[in-house]
Enzyme design. Structure first.
Site, PDB file in Angstrom:
ATOM      1  N   LYS A 293      10.710  46.003 115.822  1.00 53.15           N
ATOM      2  CA  LYS A 293      11.020  47.442 115.842  1.00 53.15           C
ATOM      3  C   LYS A 293      10.235  48.169 114.760  1.00 53.15           C
ATOM      4  O   LYS A 293       9.659  49.230 114.993  1.00 53.15           O
ATOM      5  CB  LYS A 293      12.531  47.663 115.643  1.00 53.15           C
ATOM      6  CG  LYS A 293      13.338  47.252 116.858  1.00 53.15           C
ATOM      7  CD  LYS A 293      14.839  47.326 116.633  1.00 53.15           C
ATOM      8  CE  LYS A 293      15.561  46.736 117.832  1.00 53.15           C
ATOM      9  NZ  LYS A 293      16.998  46.845 117.804  1.00 53.15           N
TER      10      LYS A 293
ATOM     11  N   GLN B 131      21.461  46.743 113.494  1.00 57.71           N
ATOM     12  CA  GLN B 131      21.152  45.617 114.373  1.00 57.71           C
ATOM     13  C   GLN B 131      22.407  44.799 114.665  1.00 57.71           C
ATOM     14  O   GLN B 131      23.167  44.458 113.761  1.00 57.71           O
ATOM     15  CB  GLN B 131      20.060  44.744 113.725  1.00 57.71           C
ATOM     16  CG  GLN B 131      19.532  43.643 114.615  1.00 57.71           C
ATOM     17  CD  GLN B 131      18.820  44.162 115.860  1.00 57.71           C
ATOM     18  OE1 GLN B 131      18.222  45.235 115.857  1.00 57.71           O
ATOM     19  NE2 GLN B 131      18.885  43.405 116.940  1.00 57.71           N
TER      20      GLN B 131
ATOM     21  N   ASP C 285      20.594  54.256 119.395  1.00 59.07           N
ATOM     22  CA  ASP C 285      20.958  53.093 120.220  1.00 59.07           C
ATOM     23  C   ASP C 285      21.797  53.543 121.414  1.00 59.07           C
ATOM     24  O   ASP C 285      21.943  52.796 122.390  1.00 59.07           O
ATOM     25  CB  ASP C 285      21.792  52.097 119.394  1.00 59.07           C
ATOM     26  CG  ASP C 285      21.012  50.841 119.038  1.00 59.07           C
ATOM     27  OD1 ASP C 285      20.076  50.490 119.787  1.00 59.07           O
ATOM     28  OD2 ASP C 285      21.354  50.216 118.017  1.00 59.07           O
TER      29      ASP C 285
HETATM   30  N1  LIG Z   1      21.342  47.683 117.491  1.00 59.93           N
HETATM   31  C1  LIG Z   1      20.925  46.901 118.502  1.00 59.93           C
HETATM   32  N2  LIG Z   1      21.164  45.595 118.482  1.00 59.93           N
HETATM   33  C2  LIG Z   1      20.754  44.823 119.520  1.00 59.93           C
HETATM   34  C3  LIG Z   1      20.063  45.386 120.617  1.00 59.93           C
HETATM   35  C4  LIG Z   1      19.824  46.775 120.618  1.00 59.93           C
HETATM   36  O1  LIG Z   1      19.245  47.364 121.576  1.00 59.93           O
HETATM   37  N3  LIG Z   1      20.273  47.497 119.540  1.00 59.93           N
HETATM   38  N4  LIG Z   1      19.590  44.582 121.651  1.00 59.93           N
HETATM   39  C5  LIG Z   1      19.539  43.144 121.490  1.00 59.93           C
HETATM   40  C6  LIG Z   1      18.300  42.613 120.859  1.00 59.93           C
HETATM   41  N5  LIG Z   1      17.096  43.457 120.916  1.00 59.93           N
HETATM   42  C7  LIG Z   1      17.086  44.619 120.271  1.00 59.93           C
HETATM   43  O2  LIG Z   1      17.514  44.751 119.177  1.00 59.93           O
HETATM   44  C8  LIG Z   1      15.860  42.950 121.382  1.00 59.93           C
HETATM   45  C9  LIG Z   1      15.766  41.734 122.000  1.00 59.93           C
HETATM   46  C10 LIG Z   1      14.515  41.227 122.393  1.00 59.93           C
HETATM   47  C11 LIG Z   1      13.369  41.941 122.153  1.00 59.93           C
HETATM   48  C12 LIG Z   1      12.027  41.427 122.496  1.00 59.93           C
HETATM   49  O3  LIG Z   1      11.043  42.113 122.329  1.00 59.93           O
HETATM   50  N6  LIG Z   1      11.926  40.186 122.957  1.00 59.93           N
HETATM   51  C13 LIG Z   1      10.657  39.581 123.223  1.00 59.93           C
HETATM   52  C14 LIG Z   1      10.685  38.159 122.688  1.00 59.93           C
HETATM   53  C15 LIG Z   1      10.861  38.130 121.204  1.00 59.93           C
HETATM   54  C16 LIG Z   1      10.958  36.705 120.662  1.00 59.93           C
HETATM   55  O4  LIG Z   1       9.914  36.083 120.485  1.00 59.93           O
HETATM   56  O5  LIG Z   1      12.083  36.243 120.403  1.00 59.93           O
HETATM   57  C17 LIG Z   1      10.422  39.575 124.735  1.00 59.93           C
HETATM   58  O6  LIG Z   1      11.408  39.522 125.485  1.00 59.93           O
HETATM   59  O7  LIG Z   1       9.255  39.593 125.110  1.00 59.93           O
HETATM   60  C18 LIG Z   1      13.466  43.164 121.552  1.00 59.93           C
HETATM   61  C19 LIG Z   1      14.693  43.675 121.165  1.00 59.93           C
HETATM   62  C20 LIG Z   1      20.714  42.660 120.643  1.00 59.93           C
HETATM   63  N7  LIG Z   1      20.960  43.478 119.511  1.00 59.93           N
END
Ligand SMILES: Nc1nc2c(c(=O)[nH]1)N[C@@H](CN(C=O)c1ccc(C(=O)N[C@@H](CCC(=O)O)C(=O)O)cc1)CN2
Length: 289
Positions: A53, A97, A120
């Site tokens: 982020k 988060q 969010d």
């Molecule tokens: N306050 C928040 N907490 C959480 C959220 C949210 O939207 N707001 N969502 C999830 C986790 N999340 C964002 O925070 C999130 C998960 C995954 C990815 C991402 O880019 N994943 C990559 C792989 C990354 C890796 O190597 O592990 C992908 O899928 O290509 C971004 C954001 C829970 N908490």
């Protein structure tokens, strides 16, 4: 025939270049969009998401303020930090988060964030605005799913969409967004008997449960759109979603991969919400004619 892969990284790149232009315009008027990110504890996955982020902000002209705290941080201290960020006119968006350590009530924390900065879109006010169609920030992951579905060019109106998972952050808001797009929506969950009975009828399936192989090839209709929100880690350490990707892609028309599907779009929608927050603030500061 093998499905078309819906590339969340490519779609994100495209959307982020337009977002970067909006951020630059705001910055030129002294209102560079700024996102405060609070990370409590040492969850390794959360650390990766927060890093992504912060990097996305840097790459697209947003300012990020990262506050990292030890897992022992008390709830009252966290609420104090949120109050300070609420009062700071230079901060447009605030994100805590998730998940938080067990001794902190996530609902109290989410509701402490000023509605104008709740990028969010997790608060009860945002949930109500989504339910009624009023203005308010929409949660990032469901919005990212909608953009991925839109990118296929397939209309949603009159189509049957099945959402697997009823979380407050993904399943429920996504069902409402699909409904607003005039899809016929079935929201399924852990107590739904014979899940496949529902998913086999669906033109769109979104899997958001956090369990690998929840959706298998015998559970999908040929030509359907499949969006995989799950992020699971295999025994060998590799990431996978909730969908048996290799076999399901042989049946359906479109499918998102994990990684590289919904994840990057979640972050893109966070940038969108933060820029929107800054744009609203800039508009409020304009002298009225
Ligand atoms: N306050 C928040 N907490 C959480 C959220 C949210 O939207 N707001 N969502 C999830 C986790 N999340 C964002 O925070 C999130 C998960 C995954 C990815 C991402 O880019 N994943 C990559 C792989 C990354 C890796 O190597 O592990 C992908 O899928 O290509 C971004 C954001 C829970 N908490």
């Amino acid at each position: 025939m093998t499905a078309q892969r819906i590339d969340g990284n490519a779609l994100s790149r495209q959307l982020r270049s337009a977002l970067a232009r909006r951020a630059a315009q705001l910055a030129a008027h002294g209102q560079q969009p700024a996102l405060a990110v609070i990370l409590v504890g040492e969850d390794p996955a959360s650390a990766v998401y927060v890093r992504n982020k912060v990097r996305a902000c840097q790459d697209n002209g947003l300012r990020s303020i990262l506050e990292k705290y030890d897992a022992s941080l008390g709830e009252a201290a966290l609420l104090e930090r949120i109050a300070a960020l609420n009062a700071d006119p230079g901060v447009h968006g605030i994100l805590v988060q998730m998940p938080l350590p067990g001794h902190i009530d996530p609902h109290r924390v989410i509701e402490a964030i000023a509605p104008a900065k709740d990028v969010d879109g997790y608060s009860a006010l945002c949930a109500g605005a989504l339910m009624t169609g009023l203005e308010g920030f929409r949660p990032c992951t469901p919005c990212g799913c909608m953009k991925l579905i839109e990118s296929t060019g397939q209309p949603l109106a009159g189509r049957h969409a099945v959402v697997i998972g009823r979380s407050n952050t993904v399943g429920k808001p996504l069902a409402l967004l699909l409904l607003q797009a005039n899809a016929t929506v079935t929201l399924t969950h852990s107590a739904t008997p014979d899940l496949g009975h529902h998913t086999r009828q669906a033109d769109v399936v979104v899997a958001a449960v956090g369990r690998a192989n929840t959706l298998t090839a015998d559970m999908v209709k040929p030509g359907a759109i499949v969006i995989d929100v799950g992020i699971n880690r295999r025994a060998d350490g590799r990431l996978c979603g909730d969908v048996d990707f290799d076999r399901v892609q042989e049946v359906v028309g479109w499918i998102t991969p994990v990684p590289g599907g919904v994840g990057p779009m979640t972050i893109t929608m966070l940038l969108e919400n933060t820029i929107q927050a800054a744009e609203r603030r800039a508009a409020a500061l304009l002298p009225s004619s």
